[in-house]
Each structure stands twice: as C-alpha cells, then as structure tokens.
Write an enzyme that holds these catalytic residues in place. Structure first.
Site, PDB file in Angstrom:
ATOM      1  CE  LYS A  51      -4.529  -1.447   1.603  1.00  0.00           C
ATOM      2  NZ  LYS A  51      -5.656  -1.220   2.506  1.00  0.00           N
ATOM      3  CE  LYS A 109      -5.694  -8.025  -1.972  1.00  0.00           C
ATOM      4  NZ  LYS A 109      -6.116  -7.744  -0.633  1.00  0.00           N
ATOM      5  CE  LYS A 118     -12.177  -2.897  -1.066  1.00  0.00           C
ATOM      6  NZ  LYS A 118     -13.130  -3.483  -0.179  1.00  0.00           N
TER       7      LYS A 118
HETATM    8  P1  TYM Z   1     -10.574  -6.312   3.457  1.00  0.00           P
HETATM    9  O1  TYM Z   1     -11.695  -5.355   3.616  1.00  0.00           O
HETATM   10  O2  TYM Z   1      -9.451  -5.953   2.561  1.00  0.00           O
HETATM   11  O3  TYM Z   1     -11.125  -7.711   2.987  1.00  0.00           O
HETATM   12  C1  TYM Z   1     -12.195  -8.349   3.686  1.00  0.00           C
HETATM   13  C2  TYM Z   1     -12.020  -9.859   3.657  1.00  0.00           C
HETATM   14  O4  TYM Z   1     -11.986 -10.347   2.319  1.00  0.00           O
HETATM   15  C3  TYM Z   1     -10.834 -11.148   2.119  1.00  0.00           C
HETATM   16  N1  TYM Z   1     -10.377 -10.985   0.725  1.00  0.00           N
HETATM   17  C4  TYM Z   1     -10.193 -11.996  -0.128  1.00  0.00           C
HETATM   18  N2  TYM Z   1     -10.342 -13.318   0.009  1.00  0.00           N
HETATM   19  C5  TYM Z   1     -10.071 -14.095  -1.071  1.00  0.00           C
HETATM   20  N3  TYM Z   1      -9.666 -13.603  -2.263  1.00  0.00           N
HETATM   21  C6  TYM Z   1      -9.507 -12.283  -2.449  1.00  0.00           C
HETATM   22  N4  TYM Z   1      -9.124 -11.810  -3.629  1.00  0.00           N
HETATM   23  C7  TYM Z   1      -9.776 -11.409  -1.346  1.00  0.00           C
HETATM   24  N5  TYM Z   1      -9.728 -10.065  -1.188  1.00  0.00           N
HETATM   25  C8  TYM Z   1     -10.098  -9.821   0.091  1.00  0.00           C
HETATM   26  C9  TYM Z   1      -9.810 -10.617   3.115  1.00  0.00           C
HETATM   27  O5  TYM Z   1      -8.822 -11.567   3.413  1.00  0.00           O
HETATM   28  C10 TYM Z   1     -10.687 -10.310   4.301  1.00  0.00           C
HETATM   29  O6  TYM Z   1     -10.935 -11.489   5.053  1.00  0.00           O
HETATM   30  N6  TYM Z   1      -8.093  -5.478   7.725  1.00  0.00           N
HETATM   31  C11 TYM Z   1      -9.178  -6.218   7.116  1.00  0.00           C
HETATM   32  C12 TYM Z   1     -10.490  -5.934   7.778  1.00  0.00           C
HETATM   33  C13 TYM Z   1     -10.431  -6.117   9.252  1.00  0.00           C
HETATM   34  C14 TYM Z   1     -10.448  -7.342   9.948  1.00  0.00           C
HETATM   35  C15 TYM Z   1     -10.352  -6.988  11.325  1.00  0.00           C
HETATM   36  C16 TYM Z   1     -10.515  -8.677   9.554  1.00  0.00           C
HETATM   37  C17 TYM Z   1     -10.336  -5.112  10.150  1.00  0.00           C
HETATM   38  N7  TYM Z   1     -10.291  -5.646  11.403  1.00  0.00           N
HETATM   39  C18 TYM Z   1     -10.321  -7.964  12.321  1.00  0.00           C
HETATM   40  C19 TYM Z   1     -10.486  -9.643  10.563  1.00  0.00           C
HETATM   41  C20 TYM Z   1     -10.389  -9.290  11.921  1.00  0.00           C
HETATM   42  C21 TYM Z   1      -9.281  -5.825   5.645  1.00  0.00           C
HETATM   43  O7  TYM Z   1      -8.815  -4.803   5.243  1.00  0.00           O
HETATM   44  O8  TYM Z   1      -9.999  -6.710   4.888  1.00  0.00           O
END
Ligand code: TYM
Length: 335
Positions: free
Chosen positions: A116, A200, A203
C-alpha cells in the site's frame, strides 16, 4: 468463550461501492456457514478505511450499504452481532495501549503495508503503518478464538497473536490467543484478478475487468468472465502454471458448491468459450438472490439502523469488559 460457544470476529472495510467476489468467497460466504456454531461478531471496519483518503458522504453511504450486504449474503442479525467499528470507542483505546506492545520492525515487515505504501506513495500516513495494531485490538477486545479471513490477512492475524502473547507474558492471561481460519485456496481464500491471475482480486485493480463486484449486473459479470485471461493450451485442468483457469475453476466450484475435481470432469473436452460461459452463468446465478435481498434491505433504512445500534450496544459491552481488565493490568487508576 461467550456462553458455551467459541467466539469469532471478522470484518470488511467499507471502501468500495460493493464488496468483491474475493471478499465474498474468501470471507463473507464462510462467515455465513459459521454463524450457528459460534458466537460471531462481524464488524464494518470503517476506521480502517481512513488509512486511504475517503470522501466522507461516500464512506457513510458505503458503511450502510456494507451492512445491507452482510445481511443480504445471509448473516442473521438476530444470531450475530453486526456492528460499526467506530461505534465502539474501545477499539481506538486498546489500539493505543497495544501500540506500546508492538515493535516498529514488526509493522515494517507487513507485506500489505509495503504494497500500500507503494500504491499511495503520496500518503504514507501513520495509520497505514499502524493498521495491524488496530486490527489486533478488534480481535483481542472480543477474546476471539477464531478469525475467518482470506489468505491476504493471515499475516495480520499472526501479528495479533504475537501481540496478545507478549501482553499476556507481561501481565498474565488477559487475551485469548486467536487462530486464523482460512479455507484452502481451492475453496476461495485467494481469488485472483481475472486480468492478472498472479495477483489477488482487488477493488483497486487497475483494470476494471479484473474484479467482479457483488453488485455488478449479471451481463457485466458474464462479460468480465468471458474476457478473463487464461492460457493457450485450451484444456480445462487444474494444475500449476494454469493460474487463469485454476482461478475460474475455483470460482466455479465455490459458487456452485461443487469440488474442483468435479468441475474439471464436467468440462473435460470442452473449450474455453463454453467453460467461461458456464462460469459466468454460475456466478451471475449466485449474485441474483444476493442482489435481490440487498435492494430490499436498502429500502429499509430504519431496520438497518436498528441492527447497527443494537450491534454497537452488544459489542460495546463485551469490549468494555476486556478494556477495563487491560487498563487495570497496565496500571491506570479506575475512574
Ligand atoms: P478487506 O476489507 O481488505 O477484505 C475483507 C475480507 O476479504 C478477504 N479478501 C479476499 N479473500 C479471497 N480472495 C480475495 N481476492 C480477497 N480479497 C479480500 C480478506 O482476506 C478479508 O478477510 N483489515 C481487514 C479488515 C479487518 C479485519 C479486522 C478482519 C479489520 N479488522 C479484524 C479480521 C479481523 C481488511 O482490510 O480486509
């Protein structure tokens, strides 16, 4: 444990117009399967989104929309605690304390921070760097036993474990040590970009055809899959070196509930044209009920409001309990 159930916490950032197929298959869809067996808290991670500039009215709208998407995907607000992160101030408070139990080197090693900071070179803010500590606070406040995430979040959950162990080592058993819960890659924990199947699905994909959004109209989904990058072998098989085809097989298996092996035999002898058309149809079919539920929910703003208010109250109570224990342990004078 809450009652006799193990605790699950997870969240998604409300940072896009809708979640991606990767978010759905890697996270949300698994949450739905876990909801009756565990005590689950699912958060809308609005505080995390500020690490990248947001337009305020858009963030507000996207947060509400994400709540509707959680419920549209099948999360039952009666059974789970659905809440907005910023409604529970304990997240920010615990983050500060945990910051003082986290090493700079640990945060500098996080691959998402490195990625990032390259992508947002003009805004490498302290929040971007500190983000995994906020995520550790999210998890540890609820004494979560398991954290269902996609592969890309595994490193952050491991850091939360390290921080919890360090804190417990100094102050005694305060935090439950959380386990990441990650489905195998063939079950959707790492959905790849349709245009660059080594990266991966995200968005922020520079090519809009690389990412499927859960609110994309069916014809758009079918078109994006038709254009997906494959290879020149013209054989539908799951093996190394066939990243594009592997990804489409994974998506097909995940949305239909079939195994990858069954999917491979279903397409034996078929060309990529037929294969992609079938995958496109299957994904569109999976999105149809989701989108229908979503639209109904977005017309019931009062209902959504009642869900997040109730969620904040329930989550707040649990979080306060942990935070008070932590404050006592570190030596703060009780109010
Ligand atoms: P975020 O918002 O980027 O993504 C949310 C969830 O989706 C999963 N994910 C994917 N899984 C499979 N293939 C993909 N291409 C893909 N893109 C995203 C991510 O692994 C995630 O599970 N920091 C986290 C949000 C968060 C969180 C937490 C998660 C904040 N606090 C506490 C667990 C526990 C995030 O940015 O996810």
């Amino acid at each position: 444990m809450i009652g006799d159930k193990k605790v699950i916490l997870s969240g998604i950032q409300p940072s896009g117009d809708s979640i991606t197929l990767g978010n759905y298959l890697g996270a949300l869809n698994n949450w739905v399967k876990l909801q009756s067996e565990y005590r689950c808290l699912y958060m809308l991670a609005d505080m995390h989104t500020l690490t990248v500039r947001q337009e305020p009215s858009q963030l507000r709208a996207r947060t509400l929309s994400l709540l509707a998407q959680y419920i549209a995907a099948g999360l039952n607000p009666q059974e789970n605690i659905l809440f907005i992160q910023s409604h529970v101030p304990a997240h920010a408070e615990l983050t500060w304390i945990l910051n003082c139990y986290t090493q700079m080197g640990e945060l500098g090693r996080m691959t998402q921070f490195k990625d990032k900071s390259k992508r947002h070179a003009d805004n490498i803010n302290a929040g971007l760097y500190d983000y995994p500590v906020l995520m550790a606070a999210d998890i540890l406040l609820y004494q979560a036993d398991m954290v269902p995430v996609g592969t890309d979040q595994k490193q952050h959950v491991e850091l939360a474990r390290d921080i919890a162990q360090r804190f417990n080592g100094v102050h005694g058993d305060v935090f439950t040590i959380p386990e990441p819960y990650i489905a195998p890659p063939s079950a959707g924990s790492k959905i790849k970009s349709l245009q660059d199947p080594t990266a991966k699905m995200s968005k922020s994909d520079p090519n809009p055809n690389g990412c499927i959004f859960m609110l994309d109209p069916p014809e758009v989904v079918i078109k994006k899959i038709k254009r997906a990058v494959t290879d020149s072998e013209a054989e539908v098989a799951y093996r190394e070196g066939k990243d594009g085809v592997n990804n489409l097989l994974t998506i097909y298996a995940a949305v239909t509930g079939k195994s990858v092996e069954d999917a491979v035999s279903e397409f034996a002898g078929k060309g990529y044209g037929d294969f992609k058309a079938a995958v496109g149809e299957a994904v569109a079919e999976c999105l149809r009920p989701f989108q229908l539920n979503y639209r109904t929910l977005m017309n019931s703003k009062d209902y959504l409001e009642s869900v997040y208010k109730d969620g904040a109250e329930q989550a707040g109570r649990i979080a306060e309990r942990t935070l008070n224990k932590v404050k006592k342990k570190v030596g703060f004078v009780p109010r």
